[in-house]
Write an enzyme that holds these catalytic residues in place. Sequence first.
Site, PDB file in Angstrom:
ATOM      1  N   TYR A 159       0.847  -1.204   0.000  1.00 48.45           N
ATOM      2  CA  TYR A 159       0.000   0.000   0.000  1.00 48.45           C
ATOM      3  C   TYR A 159       0.883   1.255   0.000  1.00 48.45           C
ATOM      4  O   TYR A 159       0.656   2.188  -0.776  1.00 48.45           O
ATOM      5  CB  TYR A 159      -0.908  -0.025   1.235  1.00 48.45           C
ATOM      6  CG  TYR A 159      -1.717   1.229   1.472  1.00 48.45           C
ATOM      7  CD1 TYR A 159      -2.890   1.475   0.755  1.00 48.45           C
ATOM      8  CD2 TYR A 159      -1.329   2.173   2.434  1.00 48.45           C
ATOM      9  CE1 TYR A 159      -3.644   2.630   0.997  1.00 48.45           C
ATOM     10  CE2 TYR A 159      -2.077   3.313   2.675  1.00 48.45           C
ATOM     11  CZ  TYR A 159      -3.233   3.540   1.955  1.00 48.45           C
ATOM     12  OH  TYR A 159      -3.969   4.667   2.181  1.00 48.45           O
ATOM     13  N   LYS A 163       1.023   4.467  -2.639  1.00 47.19           N
ATOM     14  CA  LYS A 163       0.767   5.861  -2.260  1.00 47.19           C
ATOM     15  C   LYS A 163       1.988   6.736  -2.560  1.00 47.19           C
ATOM     16  O   LYS A 163       1.845   7.920  -2.869  1.00 47.19           O
ATOM     17  CB  LYS A 163       0.383   5.942  -0.778  1.00 47.19           C
ATOM     18  CG  LYS A 163      -1.027   5.443  -0.488  1.00 47.19           C
ATOM     19  CD  LYS A 163      -2.054   6.311  -1.212  1.00 47.19           C
ATOM     20  CE  LYS A 163      -3.468   6.063  -0.733  1.00 47.19           C
ATOM     21  NZ  LYS A 163      -4.462   6.844  -1.487  1.00 47.19           N
TER      22      LYS A 163
END
Length: 253
Positions: A159, A163
């Site tokens: 993740y 990002k």
Amino acid sequence: MQDALGGVQTVLVLGGGSEIALATLRRFVGNRTRTIVLAGREPEKLAPAAEELLALGATRVETVAFDAEATDTHVGLIDDVIERVGDLDLVLVAFGVLGDEAEAERDAAAASEIARVNYLGAVSVSVPLANRLREQGHGIIVVLSSVAGERARRSNFVYGSSKAGLDALFQGMGDSLVGSGVRVLIVRPGFVHTKMTAGLDPAPLATTPEAVADAIVRGVERGSEVIWVPPALRVVMSVLRHAPRAVFRKLPL
Ligand SMILES: NC(=O)c1ccc[n+]([C@@H]2O[C@H](COP(=O)([O-])OP(=O)(O)OC[C@H]3O[C@@H](n4cnc5c(N)ncnc54)[C@H](OP(=O)(O)O)[C@@H]3O)[C@@H](O)[C@H]2O)c1
């Protein structure tokens, strides 16, 4: 007119079901926002949010289909939204998936989905978006990045890396748009209590969608380029970013 929040009359939300987005829209409608387009995977599920925003004072709320993974639809989606409602004063990029880190570390399909939604989807939709806003000559793109992207942590690096890509994309895009009348506000929240984080242990300095919404409103008013929510995370992340790898990987983050 777009430098003050009172100028934000028409808003598009990509990821219209996001709790942070909805909290932000409540604030905007409390100011002068009147026309809203909620774009999400299942537009019919956005009807309750649309009704709430109308009850709060919006005069027009439309729901449209948007899937971050359906990259071949993104040019048409942006064209269609602008054809329906005209110039966009603000676009909130709010879609994203957290995924299951343990699964993502072992399963290529799970890891790829996180990258496809959070990064590839953002690349694909941001290009037609920037093109159309540049043509308009005004507008603000607000993008929900994350402190997770500032330095990939052992506990959620799939993740976090998605990002990091998203954040870098919009930093560069913001720079490329200087002088066009369009600007980009990158929002880096820490842990926010929403359905995305339901059931997880809150991280230190955990916050709420309402606090993120207030910070976005202030950031738009002030013409900020990057904000952290809560603001103390700016200092925390500055220290963590520079911590030696051997130390960083042992921190309970
Ligand atoms: N919550 C946090 O701690 C936190 C912290 C930092 C940054 N953020 C970021 O803030 C943003 C909003 O998150 P949130 O906390 O408000 O969580 P949320 O309520 O779960 O919102 C995420 C939204 O992304 C949408 N989405 C997921 N996959 C999609 C796809 N393939 N195409 C289109 N939309 C898709 C979801 O749609 P469905 O309703 O269809 O599932 C949902 O509306 C995300 O980018 C997240 O990464 C969150």
